[in-house]
Write an enzyme that holds these catalytic residues in place. Structure first.
Site, PDB file in Angstrom:
ATOM      1  N   ARG A 128      19.575 -22.282   2.364  1.00 40.46           N
ATOM      2  CA  ARG A 128      18.817 -23.200   3.232  1.00 40.46           C
ATOM      3  C   ARG A 128      19.698 -24.239   3.919  1.00 40.46           C
ATOM      4  O   ARG A 128      19.230 -25.295   4.348  1.00 40.46           O
ATOM      5  CB  ARG A 128      17.695 -23.901   2.460  1.00 40.46           C
ATOM      6  N   LYS A 150      23.237 -24.513  18.912  1.00 40.86           N
ATOM      7  CA  LYS A 150      22.408 -23.308  19.067  1.00 40.86           C
ATOM      8  C   LYS A 150      23.101 -22.161  18.344  1.00 40.86           C
ATOM      9  O   LYS A 150      24.274 -21.881  18.609  1.00 40.86           O
ATOM     10  CB  LYS A 150      22.255 -22.935  20.543  1.00 40.86           C
ATOM     11  N   GLU A 192      31.101 -20.691  32.593  1.00 40.81           N
ATOM     12  CA  GLU A 192      30.376 -21.791  31.936  1.00 40.81           C
ATOM     13  C   GLU A 192      30.965 -23.148  32.348  1.00 40.81           C
ATOM     14  O   GLU A 192      30.262 -24.156  32.310  1.00 40.81           O
ATOM     15  CB  GLU A 192      30.393 -21.629  30.415  1.00 40.81           C
ATOM     16  N   LYS A 234      27.962 -31.545  28.275  1.00 40.84           N
ATOM     17  CA  LYS A 234      27.069 -30.892  27.322  1.00 40.84           C
ATOM     18  C   LYS A 234      26.626 -31.889  26.246  1.00 40.84           C
ATOM     19  O   LYS A 234      25.451 -31.921  25.864  1.00 40.84           O
ATOM     20  CB  LYS A 234      27.732 -29.652  26.699  1.00 40.84           C
ATOM     21  N   GLU A 244      15.886 -28.593  23.079  1.00 41.15           N
ATOM     22  CA  GLU A 244      15.448 -28.019  24.354  1.00 41.15           C
ATOM     23  C   GLU A 244      13.945 -28.120  24.563  1.00 41.15           C
ATOM     24  O   GLU A 244      13.263 -27.128  24.815  1.00 41.15           O
ATOM     25  CB  GLU A 244      15.919 -26.558  24.478  1.00 41.15           C
ATOM     26  N   ARG A 248      17.490 -29.938  28.222  1.00 42.79           N
ATOM     27  CA  ARG A 248      18.578 -29.043  27.823  1.00 42.79           C
ATOM     28  C   ARG A 248      18.523 -27.699  28.551  1.00 42.79           C
ATOM     29  O   ARG A 248      19.551 -27.030  28.700  1.00 42.79           O
ATOM     30  CB  ARG A 248      18.559 -28.836  26.297  1.00 42.79           C
ATOM     31  N   ASN A 252      21.081 -23.761  31.087  1.00 44.29           N
ATOM     32  CA  ASN A 252      20.880 -22.317  31.269  1.00 44.29           C
ATOM     33  C   ASN A 252      20.941 -21.904  32.730  1.00 44.29           C
ATOM     34  O   ASN A 252      20.426 -20.841  33.098  1.00 44.29           O
ATOM     35  CB  ASN A 252      19.535 -21.895  30.670  1.00 44.29           C
ATOM     36  N   HIS A 255      21.484 -18.312  33.612  1.00 43.65           N
ATOM     37  CA  HIS A 255      21.262 -17.510  32.409  1.00 43.65           C
ATOM     38  C   HIS A 255      20.001 -16.649  32.463  1.00 43.65           C
ATOM     39  O   HIS A 255      19.916 -15.654  31.762  1.00 43.65           O
ATOM     40  CB  HIS A 255      21.209 -18.408  31.168  1.00 43.65           C
ATOM     41  N   HIS A 259      20.945 -13.196  31.423  1.00 41.92           N
ATOM     42  CA  HIS A 259      20.486 -12.542  30.190  1.00 41.92           C
ATOM     43  C   HIS A 259      19.833 -11.198  30.502  1.00 41.92           C
ATOM     44  O   HIS A 259      19.967 -10.238  29.731  1.00 41.92           O
ATOM     45  CB  HIS A 259      19.507 -13.441  29.427  1.00 41.92           C
ATOM     46  N   HIS A 272      29.179 -11.961  28.622  1.00 39.08           N
ATOM     47  CA  HIS A 272      28.176 -13.015  28.828  1.00 39.08           C
ATOM     48  C   HIS A 272      28.551 -13.874  30.050  1.00 39.08           C
ATOM     49  O   HIS A 272      27.714 -14.132  30.922  1.00 39.08           O
ATOM     50  CB  HIS A 272      28.079 -13.875  27.562  1.00 39.08           C
TER      51      HIS A 272
HETATM   52  P1  NAD Z   1      33.277 -13.328  22.229  1.00 38.81           P
HETATM   53  O1  NAD Z   1      32.971 -14.157  21.073  1.00 38.81           O
HETATM   54  O2  NAD Z   1      32.816 -11.916  22.233  1.00 38.81           O
HETATM   55  O3  NAD Z   1      34.837 -13.369  22.499  1.00 38.81           O
HETATM   56  C1  NAD Z   1      35.368 -12.672  23.576  1.00 38.81           C
HETATM   57  C2  NAD Z   1      36.481 -11.696  23.149  1.00 38.81           C
HETATM   58  O4  NAD Z   1      37.679 -12.418  23.005  1.00 38.81           O
HETATM   59  C3  NAD Z   1      36.242 -10.992  21.850  1.00 38.81           C
HETATM   60  O5  NAD Z   1      36.741  -9.686  21.929  1.00 38.81           O
HETATM   61  C4  NAD Z   1      37.063 -11.823  20.880  1.00 38.81           C
HETATM   62  O6  NAD Z   1      37.439 -11.106  19.733  1.00 38.81           O
HETATM   63  C5  NAD Z   1      38.242 -12.155  21.715  1.00 38.81           C
HETATM   64  N1  NAD Z   1      38.967 -13.369  21.384  1.00 38.81           N
HETATM   65  C6  NAD Z   1      38.441 -14.537  20.950  1.00 38.81           C
HETATM   66  N2  NAD Z   1      39.401 -15.465  20.904  1.00 38.81           N
HETATM   67  C7  NAD Z   1      40.550 -14.881  21.285  1.00 38.81           C
HETATM   68  C8  NAD Z   1      41.880 -15.333  21.454  1.00 38.81           C
HETATM   69  N3  NAD Z   1      42.210 -16.624  21.299  1.00 38.81           N
HETATM   70  N4  NAD Z   1      42.815 -14.454  21.840  1.00 38.81           N
HETATM   71  C9  NAD Z   1      42.481 -13.156  22.087  1.00 38.81           C
HETATM   72  N5  NAD Z   1      41.244 -12.666  21.966  1.00 38.81           N
HETATM   73  C10 NAD Z   1      40.276 -13.535  21.569  1.00 38.81           C
HETATM   74  O7  NAD Z   1      32.662 -13.981  23.571  1.00 38.81           O
HETATM   75  P2  NAD Z   1      32.558 -15.465  24.102  1.00 38.81           P
HETATM   76  O8  NAD Z   1      32.634 -15.350  25.561  1.00 38.81           O
HETATM   77  O9  NAD Z   1      33.476 -16.381  23.406  1.00 38.81           O
HETATM   78  O10 NAD Z   1      31.086 -15.887  23.673  1.00 38.81           O
HETATM   79  C11 NAD Z   1      29.961 -15.231  24.186  1.00 38.81           C
HETATM   80  C12 NAD Z   1      28.814 -15.462  23.230  1.00 38.81           C
HETATM   81  O11 NAD Z   1      28.517 -16.839  23.164  1.00 38.81           O
HETATM   82  C13 NAD Z   1      27.541 -14.764  23.655  1.00 38.81           C
HETATM   83  O12 NAD Z   1      26.985 -14.105  22.556  1.00 38.81           O
HETATM   84  C14 NAD Z   1      26.650 -15.906  24.104  1.00 38.81           C
HETATM   85  O13 NAD Z   1      25.283 -15.632  23.930  1.00 38.81           O
HETATM   86  C15 NAD Z   1      27.121 -17.009  23.243  1.00 38.81           C
HETATM   87  N6  NAD Z   1      26.843 -18.339  23.784  1.00 38.81           N
HETATM   88  C16 NAD Z   1      26.245 -19.228  22.967  1.00 38.81           C
HETATM   89  C17 NAD Z   1      26.014 -20.522  23.411  1.00 38.81           C
HETATM   90  C18 NAD Z   1      25.430 -21.539  22.469  1.00 38.81           C
HETATM   91  O14 NAD Z   1      25.065 -22.618  22.922  1.00 38.81           O
HETATM   92  N7  NAD Z   1      25.353 -21.248  21.185  1.00 38.81           N
HETATM   93  C19 NAD Z   1      26.395 -20.891  24.695  1.00 38.81           C
HETATM   94  C20 NAD Z   1      27.013 -19.945  25.504  1.00 38.81           C
HETATM   95  C21 NAD Z   1      27.242 -18.669  25.032  1.00 38.81           C
HETATM   96  N1  GLY Z   2      24.317 -22.846  26.414  1.00 36.91           N
HETATM   97  C1  GLY Z   2      23.047 -23.461  26.576  1.00 36.91           C
HETATM   98  C2  GLY Z   2      22.755 -24.496  25.566  1.00 36.91           C
HETATM   99  O1  GLY Z   2      23.534 -24.784  24.686  1.00 36.91           O
HETATM  100  O2  GLY Z   2      21.716 -25.064  25.608  1.00 36.91           O
END
Ligand code: NAD
Ligand code: GLY
Length: 372
Positions: A128, A150, A192, A234, A244, A248, A252, A255, A259, A272
């Site tokens: 939890r 998030k 982003e 942010k 949100e 917030r 997006n 997005h 999405h 993404h």
């Molecule tokens: P990812 O986590 O898939 O990383 C991208 C690629 O880069 C992967 O293959 C990873 O293994 C590789 N990688 C990571 N760091 C590296 C490094 N330093 N050197 C070499 N390779 C490396 O993708 P991302 O773009 O980081 O994140 C996308 C995700 O984030 C999506 O799932 C999206 O929905 C999520 N997201 C969440 C929020 C939130 O607020 N929580 C906001 C935006 C995006």
């Molecule tokens: N990436 C959108 C949010 O964090 O709200």
């Protein structure tokens, strides 16, 4: 946070959320956490990473965590958006339970947004709730996903549909990790960064345009500023609307369309950030169709997104009913209310507006955006 000679903390951005407040550290070499640095206390640390990032940075992080925790454990997930699933999440729980981790375990997310979102969700639900620290290693994760709490996994019917709001206790952005990031991933992160301009800060939009070459060349000063300003914007938004209920949603921008592209193409086909980049062009086109911005502004955003190395032409998701497929995917967006799709639109003056739009206009925008 870090007093190692080789490490340099360049910015610290606070995120003010009452008793859930924390700091975002931005600097060079911050994976080498100093022995006297303040981290959440615990009986064990579990570093969650993936098979790509671990060979690059895991041993270094484990070494720097060793003075802080009696046990430093790790678990590796398969790499990729297609693995942001229950099965991967369960690997974290398997590691925690099979190694007798307790409520005093601290989780560390070492990787991009996929690792960060899943680690956060695991931290929110294991016993939890246990503390966690984000150590983002992609530009996208440093400017966005590691900040704001998030956490989620995907469902085949919708992106990030299963998750929780759960804040980390610290975010540590080591800009040096960007040096190993593939070009395509760097561009995805720039999407982003770009988004913060039109929704909140036109001066930042100007700065991004002027520094796109430096950013793509991974200039450390330019990267540090991009991460700092993105995190400040942010933090400001999340500080006012953590869960949100309104504001917030502006984060997006791009997005809603993005999405739909990700889910419609199959998770992982488009990154993404690529989907968000293209989605921002589509959302700007919709803003133009609704009289909020002019054609010059659409051209400005299109040029910037293209200049970041991102796609600006939307993919066809269904050859027999492309518009229908986009609309049905967008209806399961989290912003939808009673089946009405909500879009983040922009006014060209640095403000975003969240509202619905007539299906006929949205359909035209989809058709134009997918046209060869
Ligand atoms: P990812 O986590 O898939 O990383 C991208 C690629 O880069 C992967 O293959 C990873 O293994 C590789 N990688 C990571 N760091 C590296 C490094 N330093 N050197 C070499 N390779 C490396 O993708 P991302 O773009 O980081 O994140 C996308 C995700 O984030 C999506 O799932 C999206 O929905 C999520 N997201 C969440 C929020 C939130 O607020 N929580 C906001 C935006 C995006
Ligand atoms: N990436 C959108 C949010 O964090 O709200």
């Amino acid at each position: 946070m870090n007093d190692n000679a080789s490490a340099l903390l360049v910015h610290q951005v606070p995120i003010a959320l009452g008793d859930r407040s924390y700091l975002i550290d931005i600097g060079h070499g911050l994976l080498d956490i100093a022995p006297n640095a303040s981290l959440p206390q615990g009986s064990s640390a579990l570093v969650v990473s993936n098979e790509t990032v671990a060979p690059l940075y895991l041993e270094r992080l484990k070494k720097s965590l060793a003075p802080h925790y009696p046990r430093v454990l790790s678990v590796l997930l398969p790499d990729g958006e297609a693995y942001k699933t229950w099965e991967s999440l369960n690997l974290i729980f398997d590691a925690l339970l099979s190694q007798a981790c307790d409520r005093k375990t601290v989780l560390f997310a070492l990787g991009g947004g996929v690792v960060g979102d899943m680690t956060g969700f695991a931290a929110a639900s294991f016993m939890r709730g246990v503390p966690f620290v984000q150590m983002p290693t992609t530009l996208l994760a440093q400017v966005d996903s590691s900040v704001g709490g998030k956490t989620a996994i995907n469902h085949p019917l919708g992106k990030n549909m299963i998750g929780a709001f759960y804040q980390p206790q610290r975010v540590i952005c080591d800009l040096q990790t960007i040096s190993t990031l593939p070009e395509r991933e760097l561009s995805a992160g720039l999407a982003e960064v770009i988004k913060y301009g039109p929704i909140a800060d036109m001066a930042f939009l100007d700065w991004i345009e002027q520094n796109m070459v430096a950013l793509r060349a991974r200039d450390p000063v330019a990267l540090a500023h991009a991460v700092q300003r993105s995190c400040e914007i942010k933090a400001h938004v999340v500080g006012q609307d953590e869960r949100e209920s309104g504001l917030r949603a502006i984060l997006n921008f791009g997005h809603t369309f993005g999405h739909a592209i990700e889910a419609g193409m199959g998770y992982g086909m488009w990154l993404h950030g690529e989907a968000v980049g293209c989605g921002m062009v589509m959302a700007t086109r919709l803003s133009m169709r609704l009289g909020l911005v002019d054609g010059d502004f659409l051209q400005r955003i299109t040029t910037l997104v293209e200049g970041a190395g991102l796609p600006v032409r939307a993919p066809v998701l269904d050859v027999s009913d492309n518009v229908g497929r986009y609309l049905s995917l967008m209806r399961v967006d989290k912003k939808s209310e009673a089946g009405e799709i909500k879009f983040v639109l922009i006014d060209g003056q640095g403000q975003a507006i969240v509202r619905g739009a007539p299906d006929a206009v949205v359909s035209e925008v989809i058709a134009e955006s997918c046209a060869p």
